[in-house]
Design a protein around this motif. Structure first.
Motif, PDB file in Angstrom:
ATOM      1  N   MET A   1      19.132 -84.466  31.764  1.00 59.70           N
ATOM      2  CA  MET A   1      20.021 -84.028  30.707  1.00 59.70           C
ATOM      3  C   MET A   1      19.351 -82.880  29.950  1.00 59.70           C
ATOM      4  O   MET A   1      18.180 -82.951  29.620  1.00 59.70           O
ATOM      5  N   TYR A   2      20.127 -81.861  29.681  1.00 60.27           N
ATOM      6  CA  TYR A   2      19.629 -80.680  28.990  1.00 60.27           C
ATOM      7  C   TYR A   2      20.164 -80.617  27.569  1.00 60.27           C
ATOM      8  O   TYR A   2      21.244 -81.112  27.277  1.00 60.27           O
ATOM      9  N   PHE A   3      19.397 -79.957  26.735  1.00 58.14           N
ATOM     10  CA  PHE A   3      19.867 -79.605  25.409  1.00 58.14           C
ATOM     11  C   PHE A   3      19.429 -78.170  25.167  1.00 58.14           C
ATOM     12  O   PHE A   3      18.282 -77.805  25.439  1.00 58.14           O
ATOM     13  N   ALA A   4      20.354 -77.357  24.688  1.00 59.22           N
ATOM     14  CA  ALA A   4      20.034 -75.966  24.369  1.00 59.22           C
ATOM     15  C   ALA A   4      20.686 -75.609  23.041  1.00 59.22           C
ATOM     16  O   ALA A   4      21.829 -75.984  22.781  1.00 59.22           O
ATOM     17  N   VAL A  46      15.957 -69.337  21.147  1.00 56.82           N
ATOM     18  CA  VAL A  46      16.721 -70.172  22.053  1.00 56.82           C
ATOM     19  C   VAL A  46      15.780 -71.296  22.457  1.00 56.82           C
ATOM     20  O   VAL A  46      14.697 -71.048  22.986  1.00 56.82           O
ATOM     21  N   LEU A  47      16.187 -72.510  22.165  1.00 52.98           N
ATOM     22  CA  LEU A  47      15.384 -73.682  22.486  1.00 52.98           C
ATOM     23  C   LEU A  47      16.087 -74.453  23.591  1.00 52.98           C
ATOM     24  O   LEU A  47      17.259 -74.811  23.449  1.00 52.98           O
ATOM     25  N   ILE A  48      15.385 -74.685  24.678  1.00 52.14           N
ATOM     26  CA  ILE A  48      15.938 -75.406  25.816  1.00 52.14           C
ATOM     27  C   ILE A  48      15.007 -76.561  26.137  1.00 52.14           C
ATOM     28  O   ILE A  48      13.795 -76.395  26.165  1.00 52.14           O
ATOM     29  N   GLU A  49      15.613 -77.714  26.397  1.00 48.49           N
ATOM     30  CA  GLU A  49      14.810 -78.902  26.668  1.00 48.49           C
ATOM     31  C   GLU A  49      15.476 -79.717  27.775  1.00 48.49           C
ATOM     32  O   GLU A  49      16.685 -79.914  27.758  1.00 48.49           O
ATOM     33  N   VAL A 160      11.811 -79.872  20.965  1.00 44.55           N
ATOM     34  CA  VAL A 160      12.765 -79.042  20.228  1.00 44.55           C
ATOM     35  C   VAL A 160      12.904 -79.553  18.791  1.00 44.55           C
ATOM     36  O   VAL A 160      12.905 -78.769  17.842  1.00 44.55           O
ATOM     37  N   GLY A 161      12.992 -80.855  18.613  1.00 45.60           N
ATOM     38  CA  GLY A 161      13.080 -81.434  17.272  1.00 45.60           C
ATOM     39  C   GLY A 161      11.830 -81.169  16.457  1.00 45.60           C
ATOM     40  O   GLY A 161      11.906 -80.865  15.266  1.00 45.60           O
TER      41      GLY A 161
END
Length: 177
Positions: A1-4, A46-49, A160-161
């Motif tokens: 699962m990605y979060f951007a 841009v933060l991608i995790e 990211v957090g």
């Protein structure tokens, strides 16, 4: 699962927006998306995790070239979003080296004009073996924003957090999570 997410620094503080990367195929596409979020040439992150596998930070300051940090190049290379960040420049590859370009190969796997029986002693830089299992890129990407190189390298889990928290942007990031 990605979060951007995009974090844009404005006069009023950080503004966050959830971002879909489905239409982003290149770093240039990502730059366009980021610059739309900050029309006044403010700093945009841009933060991608991808869960606990890897995270990336891409920083745009006005029209300057993107600055990129990826926590684990090998893990990111297995992701379509990670591939966007792992540019030839970031990995220290020569974009003009035919060994780095699958398009230069004939259907039989040999390079144009190459004899099938020739022994080639050069390394194949297109495989995962050429990628480091660890961080690549600008480790000082967030220094002036309060996240030192040492802190960046020690991030894991919800990186990211933790970055947003250090920037004072955790509340705005949570609104798009």
């Amino acid at each position: 699962m990605y979060f951007a997410a995009l974090l844009a620094r404005t006069e009023d503080g950080w503004e966050a927006s959830d971002t879909e990367l489905d239409d982003v195929e290149t770093l240039s596409d990502l730059a366009d998306l980021a610059r739309e979020a900050a029309p006044d040439e403010d700093t945009v992150l841009v933060l991608i995790e991808q869960e606990d596998a890897w995270f990336g930070v891409v920083r745009f300051d006005g029209e300057d070239d993107a600055r990129i940090y990826v926590s684990d190049a090998l893990a990111a290379a297995r992701s379509s979003y990670g591939e966007i960040l792992l540019t030839d420049e970031l990995l220290g590859r020569d974009p003009d080296d035919p060994g780095d370009d699958l398009d230069a190969l004939d259907l039989d796997g040999t390079e144009d004009g190459e004899n099938d029986n020739e022994n080639d002693d050069t390394d194949d830089a297109t495989g995962d073996d050429s990628l480091p299992h660890g961080p690549v890129g600008d480790r000082a990407i967030l220094d002036d924003l309060g996240v030192s190189e040492k802190e960046l390298l020690s991030l894991s889990g919800d990186a990211v957090g933790e970055i947003a928290d250090a920037l004072g942007a955790s509340e705005v990031l949570e609104t798009v999570r």
